[in-house]
Write an enzyme that holds these catalytic residues in place. Structure first.
Site, PDB file in Angstrom:
ATOM      1  N   ASP A 327      -5.104 -47.827  58.307  1.00 30.93           N
ATOM      2  CA  ASP A 327      -6.711 -47.616  59.331  1.00 30.93           C
ATOM      3  C   ASP A 327      -7.314 -47.118  60.223  1.00 30.93           C
ATOM      4  O   ASP A 327      -6.529 -46.396  60.540  1.00 30.93           O
ATOM      5  CB  ASP A 327      -6.663 -49.473  59.553  1.00 30.93           C
ATOM      6  CG  ASP A 327      -7.652 -49.901  60.383  1.00 30.93           C
ATOM      7  OD1 ASP A 327      -8.583 -49.559  60.061  1.00 30.93           O
ATOM      8  OD2 ASP A 327      -7.181 -50.393  61.622  1.00 30.93           O
ATOM      9  N   ASP A 594      -3.414 -52.751  61.779  1.00 27.74           N
ATOM     10  CA  ASP A 594      -2.664 -53.598  63.082  1.00 27.74           C
ATOM     11  C   ASP A 594      -3.781 -54.907  63.424  1.00 27.74           C
ATOM     12  O   ASP A 594      -3.563 -55.933  64.159  1.00 27.74           O
ATOM     13  CB  ASP A 594      -3.313 -52.448  64.807  1.00 27.74           C
ATOM     14  CG  ASP A 594      -4.601 -52.692  64.499  1.00 27.74           C
ATOM     15  OD1 ASP A 594      -5.376 -52.912  63.794  1.00 27.74           O
ATOM     16  OD2 ASP A 594      -5.253 -52.335  65.371  1.00 27.74           O
ATOM     17  N   ASP A 598      -6.161 -55.671  57.542  1.00 31.08           N
ATOM     18  CA  ASP A 598      -5.047 -55.703  57.107  1.00 31.08           C
ATOM     19  C   ASP A 598      -4.072 -56.403  56.713  1.00 31.08           C
ATOM     20  O   ASP A 598      -3.035 -55.375  55.883  1.00 31.08           O
ATOM     21  CB  ASP A 598      -4.531 -54.042  58.138  1.00 31.08           C
ATOM     22  CG  ASP A 598      -5.493 -53.079  59.063  1.00 31.08           C
ATOM     23  OD1 ASP A 598      -6.483 -52.735  57.830  1.00 31.08           O
ATOM     24  OD2 ASP A 598      -5.263 -53.225  59.783  1.00 31.08           O
TER      25      ASP A 598
END
Length: 860
Positions: A327, A594, A598
């Site tokens: 990410d 986080d 995700d």
């Protein structure tokens, strides 16, 4: 989530819910607690350890040993020894995973107890987050985590950070009537919200419910150990059948088997028991325990390196990773808007009428703003208000300029707030007897309002690097004219969510280590491309949007994934599709993230890495490893430790297999040559369980070396036993077997009786194994730092020698040995350590020379 109309039956207006309404809502819609993914009971988790192929072989050996022991009326001690080996191996593995799971639960426990401000029975109150119910009127302000999904009934300058769901680092403006989600954060303003969904019915709960905790994908180490266990079991069974068949034929030839009588039955039981001894000798009973011990050691070391391991096998899997899908927001970047560049070297402030562009920009940033900086409960500085203005205030604070003092000294007379059409904000201030208009906004807009056209080349350069640009201008007000015209241009800044420290270096180290880093973000392609280029991720690959990727066929997704460096405008399932496509190519995929968005990819990756500080509960629950400091650089350390673990596992596999192959062949050959059985089952269990496990502890304490991150990952389908290891097993095995047979047949090293000869053989076998432990440290043909690299090794190996001496001198009743004289011990030591170490040295030289001539790095 209930609609606004549906929750009206509960909503109590400004007075909130009554006590009775709270109870009724809780009974109908449940409490605000997310049900943890279904976890198997402890007993079932323990029993899963018995699925290990080697454990199953040992269970079979227990059954055979027990039957033979009952028939012969002796030998139950051997059976008990094998059972202890099984219990130790399964117990260590279960204990470590259970302990890690408990640590994870403690990490999340405090979230349900967080105090939430609500209105009930007409009065404000603070209640634990778990007690929130549908229909509750929740009071929100900057810095609060939104505790449930809901609808805003009022909002004053409210901005919410929804990056956990969208991946966007810029907070979204929210107005009355808009929906907000549990797991997002209020960054500015205040509001009142009516809870519309709590617990599992919230969006975060729905995502969590799709995850579970089952990890069906086998890791590379599991696959390799399973193949090795199959090979070992086949070897043991073939040897057992051969010895039984050979002894039966020998019995008929020499008259031991004479028909259906008790003597024949007794001989057949002896043959069968010998076959059991061969199976026990062939199977490294200590291997499951050694693997569990090694994983446990690595887990503890990785925790000290800010990586909390939730799934034990993930310690090694991260070292096998060939690609990392990461990410952007909060992982690569700080999720904090910051002034990255400026037209001036730095802001400055003297307290008097500004005289330079640096002073005017500092004055404008402080006075022409509505944002504030506050210290949060955890001590962090957070922005109350617009994140762009917050970035300016942080910039001033970094240069020791207090915005509060400037505002107190020159309070605003009037403010014209930012407007999407005007694209600027203005504030009127008074300095002495003079009034000034401070303006900040889009550079192209302010440039058109200035008396002299400024050069916007620098602004364009910032924009090309995906920075948000902001310009500053001012003019003195004469009369009542406060129009934003005739301005004097002061300068501009470039604002962005900056990369975390050492990200380019970490990405570069990953590339050298053969790991390709791919970025998946919700940002637009231009922003994603700029961040990826700065981080070193964009290196000849493609930038693809999530929409483009998901519309491809599964086959085309696999092709596109191989050349992809960046996925922009990604939705939650896009990262999951990317992970699945990469796995189809044989890649070992690690996923970092986080946010709640995700979680599906974290759950399905070979190893999922969640952020421990900024990570949502859903993301952490779906992960295998939690990065406690939220630093991408810690992932590189995790890879380093993972590769070190794999190499250390290879070390003790080399140690154990050399011993087991030699023991198995010796047990097979000795009876055929008319020699006494070289080992009892108790002696084999001491070798395979206690000594091998101690040696595993010693070899797994080997410190990681820098070269681990300079080589390519070990392919998923590569055997764990390399050609160099097989060569070492073969050469040293021949020496130990021949030497052992020579001692059993002639008493070469000492002994006149059968008991003394057998005792010397047993001692020499252990000493040769200990000497080979030194050779096993040099996996790549080079010996690591002899003492400094692993002082534990010398302590443990010295302990093994000491225990062996004690066993022989004082343990004759159990092990069937007799005490030896000191001169015999010295003879044994010289006859084993010197040749074994010399053979290892020659093997390393020969293999290193072969690799040098071949022109390739040494194989590990």
């Amino acid at each position: 989530m209930l609609s606004r109309e549906e929750i009206r039956e509960f909503a109590g207006g400004e007075s909130g819910l009554s006590t009775d309404q709270v109870q009724a809502s809780r009974e109908k819609y449940g409490a605000n607690v997310m049900t943890p993914p279904p976890r198997e009971p402890a007993w079932k988790q323990y029993l899963e350890n018995f699925n290990d192929p080697i454990i199953r072989i040992l269970i079979f050996a227990v059954a055979i040993s027990a039957i033979v022991s009952l028939l012969e009326g002796s030998g139950l001690l051997d059976t008990v020894g094998i059972i202890v080996a099984i219990l130790l191996a399964t117990g260590i593995s279960f204990y470590n995973e259970y302990r890690s799971s408990r640590e994870f639960d403690v990490l999340n426990a405090h979230r349900d107890e967080m105090a939430i401000k609500v209105v009930r029975d007409g009065n404000p109150a603070a209640v634990p987050a778990k007690d929130l119910v549908v229909g509750d009127l929740v009071l929100l302000e900057a810095g609060d985590a939104i505790p449930a999904d809901g609808w805003l009934v009022s909002a004053d300058g409210l901005y919410c950070d929804e990056s956990a769901f969208t991946g966007e680092s810029e907070p979204a403006a929210k107005s009355a009537g808009k929906k907000v989600l549990k797991g997002s954060f209020v960054t500015a303003g205040k509001a009142q919200m009516v809870a519309g969904a709590v617990g599992d019915r919230a969006e975060m709960g729905l995502i969590a419910a799709t995850l579970g905790i089952d990890h069906a994908t086998k890791t590379p180490l599991e696959e390799k150990l399973e193949r090795l266990a199959t090979l070992i079991s086949k070897f043991g069974y073939v040897m057992a059948v051969l010895i039984c068949s050979t002894l039966v034929i020998r019995g008929f030839i020499f008259g031991d088997l004479t028909g259906l009588n008790l003597a024949t039955a007794h001989h057949l039981l002896d043959y069968f028991m010998l076959a059991v001894v061969i199976v026990v000798a062939a199977v490294p009973e200590g291997l499951p325990m050694s693997v569990a011990l090694s994983l446990s050691l690595a887990m503890r070391k990785m925790t000290r390196a800010n990586c909390l391991v939730r799934r034990l096998i993930a310690c090694e899997t991260i070292g096998s990773a060939t690609t990392i899908c990461t990410d952007k927001t909060g992982t690569l970047t700080k999720n904090q808007m910051t002034v990255a560049e400026a037209s001036v070297a730095s802001p400055s402030w003297t307290g008097a009428l500004p005289a330079t562009p640096q002073e005017w920009i500092a004055f404008n940033a402080a006075a022409n703003s509505t944002a504030h900086l506050e210290k949060a409960r955890d001590g962090k500085i957070i922005v109350i208000g617009n994140s762009t203005e917050g970035a300016l205030l942080r910039w001033l604070a970094d240069h020791a300029i207090g915005y509060r003092e400037i505002r107190k000294q020159y309070p605003p007379l009037r403010q014209y707030l930012f407007d999407g059409n005007r694209k600027r904000m203005s504030t009127v201030v008074e300095i002495g007897k003079r009034k000034f208009l401070l303006v900040k906004g889009a550079p192209e807009i302010l440039a058109g309002l200035c008396t002299a056209q400024p050069d916007l080349a620098g602004v364009d350069a910032y924009a090309a690097r995906a920075m948000r640009t902001l310009a500053f201008a001012h003019r003195e007000i004469t009369g009542a004219d406060e129009s934003e015209t005739g301005l004097s241009w002061d300068g501009y800044v470039g604002i962005r969510d900056p990369l975390r420290e050492n990200i380019p270096e970490s990405v570069a180290r990953s590339r050298v280590a053969g790991i390709r880093v791919r970025m998946v973000t919700g940002d637009k392609p231009e922003t994603a491309r700029a961040i990826a280029r700065e981080a070193g991720i964009l290196a000849g690959g493609t930038v693809v949007t999530g929409k483009e990727f998901r519309t491809l066929s599964p086959e085309d997704q696999v092709t596109a994934a191989q050349g992809l460096d960046v996925m922009a405008r990604a939705e939650p399932l896009d990262k999951l599709l990317l992970v699945q496509a990469l796995q189809k190519t044989g890649a070992v995929v690690a996923v970092t993230g986080d946010g709640t968005n995700d979680a599906p990819a974290l759950r399905n990756a070979d190893v999922g890495l969640a952020m421990g500080i900024a990570g949502t509960e859903v993301a952490r629950e779906a992960s295998d490893i939690i990065i406690l400091d939220d630093s991408f650089a810690s992932i590189t350390s995790a890879v380093w430790w993972g590769r070190s673990l794999y190499e250390n596992i290879q070390r003790f596999l080399l140690f154990q297999l050399t011993i087991n192959v030699c023991a198995c062949i010796l047990v097979f050959l000795a009876p055929l040559l008319g020699y006494p059985e070289p080992f009892t089952i108790i002696e084999i269990l001491w070798i395979n369980i206690i000594m091998d496990t101690l040696a595993a502890f010693a070899l797994c304490s080997e410190a990681p070396h820098k070269g681990l991150l300079s080589r390519q990952p070990v392919p998923r389908n590569a055997p764990i036993i390399t050609p160099f290891m097989w060569l070492s097993i073969a050469v040293l095995g021949v020496f130990i077997i021949l030497g052992g047979l020579l001692q059993l047949g002639t008493g070469l090293l000492g002994g006149t009786t059968e008991e003394e000869i057998g005792t010397v053989f047993f001692a020499a076998f252990i000493f040769a194994a200990v000497a080979n432990g030194f050779n096993c440290r040099a996996m790549d043909g080079k010996m690591p730092a002899f003492f400094k690299g692993n002082p534990t090794f010398f302590l443990v190996m010295g302990g093994i020698v000491f225990i062996q001496v004690v066993i022989i001198q004082f343990g004759g009743a159990v092990f069937g040995t007799v005490p030896l004289a000191p001169v015999t011990w010295l003879t044994i030591a010289a006859a084993t350590f010197i040749p074994v170490l010399l053979i290892g040295f020659v093997l390393r030289l020969a293999y290193h020379g072969y690799q040098h001539r071949k022109g390739s790095p040494s194989e590990v």
